[in-house]
Design an enzyme around this catalytic site. Structure first.
Site, short mmCIF file in Angstrom:
data_model
loop_
_atom_site.label_atom_id
_atom_site.label_comp_id
_atom_site.label_asym_id
_atom_site.label_seq_id
_atom_site.Cartn_x
_atom_site.Cartn_y
_atom_site.Cartn_z
N ASP A 70 0.85 -1.20 0.00
CA ASP A 70 0.00 0.00 0.00
C ASP A 70 0.89 1.25 0.00
O ASP A 70 1.01 1.94 1.01
CB ASP A 70 -0.89 -0.07 1.26
C1 SPV Z 1 -7.13 1.27 4.28
O1 SPV Z 1 -7.96 0.41 4.57
O2 SPV Z 1 -6.46 1.24 3.24
C2 SPV Z 1 -6.89 2.39 5.19
C3 SPV Z 1 -7.12 2.22 6.60
O3 SPV Z 1 -6.43 3.41 4.74
S1 SPV Z 1 -5.60 1.83 7.34
O4 SPV Z 1 -4.97 0.78 6.58
O5 SPV Z 1 -5.94 1.47 8.69
O6 SPV Z 1 -4.79 3.05 7.32
MG MG Z 2 -5.69 3.25 2.86
#
Ligand code: SPV
Ligand code: MG
Length: 309
Positions: A69
């Site tokens: 991510d």
């Molecule tokens: C996601 O689900 O991608 C989020 C929430 O941004 S977190 O991963 O908790 O930041």
């Molecule tokens: Mg996110």
């Protein structure tokens, strides 16, 4: 055409879902959104008592693309997964659009495209491109977009709305980046003034000390915009408890994805050891159940209706 005119204009499917989210945010109970990473997870979420689907950037990156991510998944890739989710759920869809996938014009285009795709809301965070997932505990840079610039981007995104009912949620990462409550408050206020419809204040403080300080300051400032929480790292508070503290929406962001990963690993482990399908049967969904979930029989019936006469 007579029956096309009516005194009360009918809301589009998209606007009806948007209004449902808006009235939920103003209600006496929390809006509980659960994270989906694909259309099947969104369908399953819809079978339980939840109020919204969160299209998780983490989930889409990891599950649909097998990537970290870190802003590697593009706007178009997120939009494609979002469209598949939006079309199979009756729940309002709130999309994690990271930082809008780039600079000022990327943020504006993101809001325009997702509004046109019919989702209820987008969430735009102030992490500098390329972002890092907020839960990541390893060594990594955490740089935020300057407050004024982020407010300018959010203002332009809000001004670009086609549907008034579509919402832009501004996500504040100041607590995650360890800038403190005062900085978080300054950002949240600037984003609210820029026209954001709600503020997601993200935190990984298990004790809720920082969040509580933020909530006190927010309430003292009297800003009337809904607040959103993602309690992954303060997991012992229920949605109702968070609502009592002042959050209108609670996002359970990644539990279905993590359930899927664990279930697949356990099944693969069984298959690896026993090397025959029957070994996995007791713990997996039946083929018929999957057929049912995607409405196979109904679809075939509709397709073949004419043939039956
Ligand atoms: C996601 O689900 O991608 C989020 C929430 O941004 S977190 O991963 O908790 O930041
Ligand atoms: Mg996110």
């Amino acid at each position: 055409m007579e029956n096309m005119s009516s005194d009360r204009p009918r809301l589009s499917r998209a606007d009806a879902k948007r209004m449902r989210l808006r009235s939920g945010l103003a209600g006496d109970t929390p809006v509980v959104a659960v994270g989906a990473h694909d259309a099947m997870s969104a369908r399953l979420i819809g079978h339980y008592d939840f109020d919204a689907v969160w299209v998780s950037g983490f989930g889409v990156s990891a599950m649909a693309y097998g990537l970290p991510d870190l802003n590697l998944v593009t706007m178009s890739e997120t939009l494609a997964v979002t469209r598949s989710i939006e079309s199979v759920t009756d729940l309002p869809v709130v999309v994690d659009c990271d930082n809008g996938f780039g600079g000022f014009s990327n943020v504006v285009r993101t809001a325009v495209e997702f509004d046109r795709a019919g989702v209820a809301a987008v969430c735009i965070e102030d992490n500098l491109f390329p972002k890092r997932n907020s839960l990541y505990q390893g060594r990594s840079k955490r740089e935020l977009i300057p407050t004024r610039e982020q407010a300018r981007r959010l203002k332009a995104a809000v001004e670009g709305k086609d549907s008034e009912a579509f919402m832009v949620i501004a996500r504040v990462e100041a607590l995650i980046a360890k800038h403190g409550v005062e900085a978080a408050m300054e950002r949240a206020t600037a984003y609210a003034e820029a026209g954001a419809d709600a503020i997601l204040i993200h935190s990984k403080d298990k004790t809720l000390t920082e969040i509580t300080e933020f909530l006190d300051a927010w309430h003292a400032a009297g800003i009337d915009k809904p607040l959103v929480a993602v309690p992954t790292l303060f997991p012992d508070f229920t949605a109702d408890e968070l609502h009592d503290k002042g959050f209108s929406m609670v996002i359970l962001a990644n539990q279905p994805m993590r359930a899927a990963v664990k279930a697949m690993e356990e099944t693969l482990d069984i298959l690896e050891k026993q090397r025959k399908p029957a070994a996995a049967d007791p713990t997996i969904a039946s083929v018929d159940h999957v057929f049912d979930l995607v409405q196979t029989a109904e679809t075939i019936r509709a397709e073949e209706a004419d043939e039956e006469g």
